[in-house]
Design a protein around this motif. Structure first.
Motif, short mmCIF file in Angstrom:
data_model
loop_
_atom_site.label_atom_id
_atom_site.label_comp_id
_atom_site.label_asym_id
_atom_site.label_seq_id
_atom_site.Cartn_x
_atom_site.Cartn_y
_atom_site.Cartn_z
N ASN A 121 -34.99 15.00 -16.69
CA ASN A 121 -33.69 15.38 -17.57
C ASN A 121 -33.80 14.62 -18.86
O ASN A 121 -33.32 15.23 -19.90
N GLN A 122 -34.21 13.48 -18.56
CA GLN A 122 -34.12 12.56 -20.07
C GLN A 122 -34.84 13.27 -21.12
O GLN A 122 -34.59 13.44 -22.11
N ASN A 123 -36.16 14.04 -20.63
CA ASN A 123 -36.91 14.61 -21.55
C ASN A 123 -36.54 15.92 -22.17
O ASN A 123 -36.80 16.27 -23.14
N ILE A 124 -35.85 16.65 -21.05
CA ILE A 124 -35.24 17.67 -21.68
C ILE A 124 -34.12 17.49 -22.91
O ILE A 124 -33.95 18.20 -23.88
N LEU A 125 -33.38 16.36 -22.54
CA LEU A 125 -32.35 16.17 -23.44
C LEU A 125 -32.95 15.57 -24.82
O LEU A 125 -32.55 16.14 -25.80
N LYS A 147 -35.91 16.70 -26.06
CA LYS A 147 -36.30 18.02 -26.68
C LYS A 147 -35.33 18.71 -27.12
O LYS A 147 -35.58 19.29 -28.49
N LEU A 148 -34.06 18.65 -26.64
CA LEU A 148 -32.86 19.46 -27.06
C LEU A 148 -32.48 18.87 -28.40
O LEU A 148 -32.32 19.34 -29.47
N ASN A 149 -32.55 17.43 -28.25
CA ASN A 149 -32.21 16.65 -29.63
C ASN A 149 -32.95 17.00 -30.74
O ASN A 149 -32.51 17.24 -31.97
N ASP A 150 -34.36 17.11 -30.52
CA ASP A 150 -35.17 17.38 -31.41
C ASP A 150 -35.12 18.82 -32.16
O ASP A 150 -35.49 19.05 -33.12
N LEU A 151 -34.59 19.86 -31.20
CA LEU A 151 -34.29 20.92 -31.75
C LEU A 151 -33.07 21.14 -32.57
O LEU A 151 -32.68 22.22 -32.82
N GLY A 152 -32.41 20.10 -32.69
CA GLY A 152 -31.02 20.17 -33.54
C GLY A 152 -29.85 20.42 -32.56
O GLY A 152 -28.93 20.71 -33.15
N VAL A 153 -30.14 20.28 -31.41
CA VAL A 153 -28.86 20.74 -30.34
C VAL A 153 -28.30 19.06 -29.99
O VAL A 153 -29.08 18.39 -29.34
N PRO A 179 -27.88 33.26 -19.04
CA PRO A 179 -29.10 33.65 -19.51
C PRO A 179 -29.77 33.29 -20.63
O PRO A 179 -30.99 33.04 -20.87
N GLU A 180 -28.93 33.46 -21.75
CA GLU A 180 -29.21 33.13 -23.07
C GLU A 180 -29.76 31.52 -23.27
O GLU A 180 -30.86 31.29 -24.00
N ALA A 181 -29.10 30.67 -22.33
CA ALA A 181 -29.37 29.21 -22.44
C ALA A 181 -31.03 29.29 -21.89
O ALA A 181 -31.74 28.42 -22.37
N PHE A 182 -31.28 30.14 -20.85
CA PHE A 182 -32.66 29.95 -20.21
C PHE A 182 -33.53 30.73 -21.28
O PHE A 182 -34.76 30.21 -21.50
N ASP A 183 -33.18 31.75 -21.83
CA ASP A 183 -34.09 32.50 -22.74
C ASP A 183 -34.47 31.81 -23.91
O ASP A 183 -35.65 31.89 -24.37
N ARG A 184 -33.38 30.97 -24.56
CA ARG A 184 -33.74 30.44 -25.75
C ARG A 184 -34.31 28.98 -25.57
O ARG A 184 -34.99 28.48 -26.37
N PHE A 185 -33.87 28.27 -24.39
CA PHE A 185 -34.29 26.77 -24.31
C PHE A 185 -34.77 26.37 -23.03
O PHE A 185 -36.11 25.76 -23.20
N LYS A 201 -40.19 28.00 -23.12
CA LYS A 201 -39.39 27.98 -24.10
C LYS A 201 -39.14 26.50 -24.37
O LYS A 201 -39.72 25.28 -23.82
N PRO A 202 -38.52 26.27 -25.80
CA PRO A 202 -38.77 24.90 -26.42
C PRO A 202 -38.34 23.74 -25.68
O PRO A 202 -38.83 22.59 -25.87
N ALA A 203 -37.53 24.00 -24.65
CA ALA A 203 -36.82 22.60 -24.35
C ALA A 203 -37.26 22.84 -22.80
O ALA A 203 -36.85 21.62 -21.95
N TYR A 204 -38.32 23.22 -22.72
CA TYR A 204 -38.66 23.26 -20.94
C TYR A 204 -39.43 21.82 -20.88
O TYR A 204 -40.58 21.66 -21.71
N VAL A 205 -39.25 21.40 -19.64
CA VAL A 205 -40.27 20.25 -19.04
C VAL A 205 -40.61 20.56 -17.64
O VAL A 205 -39.53 20.93 -16.93
#
Ligand code: AMP
Ligand code: ZN
Ligand code: FE
Ligand code: FE
Length: 289
Positions: free
Chosen positions: A104-108, A110-116, A151-157, A162-166
Motif C-alpha cells: 500500500n505504501q508503494n501504491i501511494l 506511485k500515485l504521487n509520482d503520477l501527480g495524484v 472501474p475507471e480507477a482500476f483501468d487507469r491506475f 497499469k501505472p500504479a499497480y504493485v
C-alpha cells in the motif's frame, strides 16, 4: 425458491463496506440461513460474525479468502471450516498482511509520482478497519475526483499492468491449501471465471495442478459466472472428483451490483453441499490431530 446459503462475502475487516454486525443484519433481512464471511487474508471477522449471529437463527461457517501467487494468473483460494486459532494458517496470513501494508505504501508512492496527490491519511479515510486493498484506493480516487468510477480507477491506475499497480508478494496455492488443511478446513478455488487463462484446455490443466496440490472444491456458483461457466466448472468438479461451493462475493458499496445471497439465474444452493464440505473438513481436522 429463495437461496438460503451464501458462502462468499466481505466486511470492513477487508474490502467490504458493511461491518460484521451490519452484514449479519443484512443477511437476516435477505433471508439467509447459512453464511460464510470470507474476508481477504484475515480471520478477524469470524468472532464478530459469530457474536452478531448468536441471537439470530443464522448458521456461521468460518471462512477466509487468501490471495495466491501463480506465474500464470492471480488466484484467490477460499478456506472454509478453518480453526481460527490455527498457528499454521495465522502465520501465513500475518505474512500476507505485512506484505499488503508495504504494498500500500508503494501504491501511494506511485500515485504521487503520477501527480495524484493523495496521502496515507486520505487512504485511511476510505479504508476499512484493516486489510486495506485496491478497492479502497479506488474508492479514494473516486471520492477525491481523480476518476469518475471504480472501474475507471482500476483501468487507469490500479489494475495489473497499469501505472500504479504493485504486485503483492503471496504464497503459492500449495502452501495456502496446506495451511487451510492444517487448520482443519477445506480449500475451494474462488471465482474460476476470473482466471486469466484463455483456453479451456489450459484452464483444465491449471486446475488439475491445483487438485494435485490438494484443492478440495471449486466455486462453481459465483455472481460473476454465466451459465456456460457453471457448466464448464461443474464438469471439472465431476472429472476431478471435487466438491463445489457457491456465493455472491458481496462487498457492499465497493461492488454495488452484487446482491447478498443472489446467484446467477437465481440458483439456490442445497444444504447437502454444506454437509459434504463439512464432512471433508472433518477428515482434514482428524488427520491433523
Ligand atoms: P487486492 O486484494 O488489494 O489486490 O484487491 C483485489 C480486489 O480488487 C478484488 O477482490 C476485486 O474486488 C477488486 N478488483 C480487482 N480488479 C478489479 C477491476 N478491474 N475492477 C474492479 N474491481 C477490481
Ligand atoms: Zn474483495
Ligand atoms: Fe476474490
Ligand atoms: Fe471475494
Amino acid at each position: 425458491m429463495k437461496n438460503k446459503i451464501d458462502l462468499h462475502m466481505h466486511t470492513t475487516c477487508s474490502d467490504g463496506t458493511f461491518t460484521p454486525e451490519e452484514l449479519v443484519e443484512h443477511a437476516k433481512k435477505a433471508g439467509l440461513e447459512i453464511i460464510a464471511v470470507t474476508d481477504h487474508d484475515t480471520l478477524s471477522h469470524v468472532s464478530r460474525i459469530r457474536a452478531a449471529a448468536k441471537p439470530h437463527d443464522l448458521q456461521v461457517i468460518s471462512g477466509v479468502e487468501v490471495s495466491a501467487s501463480c506465474p500464470e494468473t492471480p488466484i484467490h483460494i477460499l478456506g472454509y471450516f478453518v480453526d481460527t486459532k490455527s498457528d499454521a494458517l495465522n502465520t501465513l496470513l500475518e505474512a500476507v498482511q505485512k506484505d499488503r501494508h508495504e504494498r500500500n505504501q508503494n501504491i501511494l508512492k506511485k500515485l504521487n509520482d503520477l501527480g495524484v496527490h493523495v496521502t496515507e491519511d486520505d487512504l485511511d479515510a476510505y479504508a476499512g478497519e484493516e486489510q486495506v486493498g485496491r478497492p479502497h484506493f479506488a474508492q479514494m480516487l473516486l471520492k477525491k475526483g481523480y476518476v469518475n468510477s471504480i472501474p475507471e480507477a482500476f483501468d487507469r491506475f490500479l489494475a495489473d499492468g497499469k501505472p500504479a499497480y504493485v504486485n503483492l508478494v503471496r504464497f503459492s496455492p500449495k502452501e495456502i491449501i496446506a495451511a487451510i488443511h492444517a487448520a482443519g478446513g477445506i480449500a475451494s478455488l474462488a471465482h474460476p471465471r476470473q482466471l486469466r487463462i484463455s483456453n479451456a484446455e489450459k484452464k483444465t490443466q491449471f486446475i488439475q495442478k491445483l487438485v494435485e496440490d490438494g484443492l478440495d472444491a471449486i466455486e462453481v456458483y459465483h455472481s460473476s459466472h454465466s451459465q456456460s461457466d457453471i457448466s464448464f466448472f461443474s464438469g471439472l468438479v465431476e472429472r476431478f472428483n471435487l466438491l463445489y461451493t457457491g456465493g455472491s462475493d458481496f462487498h457492499g458499496d465497493h461492488k454495488s451490483h452484487v446482491e447478498l445471497g443472489k446467484l446467477p439465474a437465481n440458483h439456490t444452493l442445497p444444504l447437502e453441499m454444506v454437509d459434504r464440505l463439512q464432512a471433508k473438513a472433518s477428515q482434514w481436522a482428524l488427520e491433523k490431530s
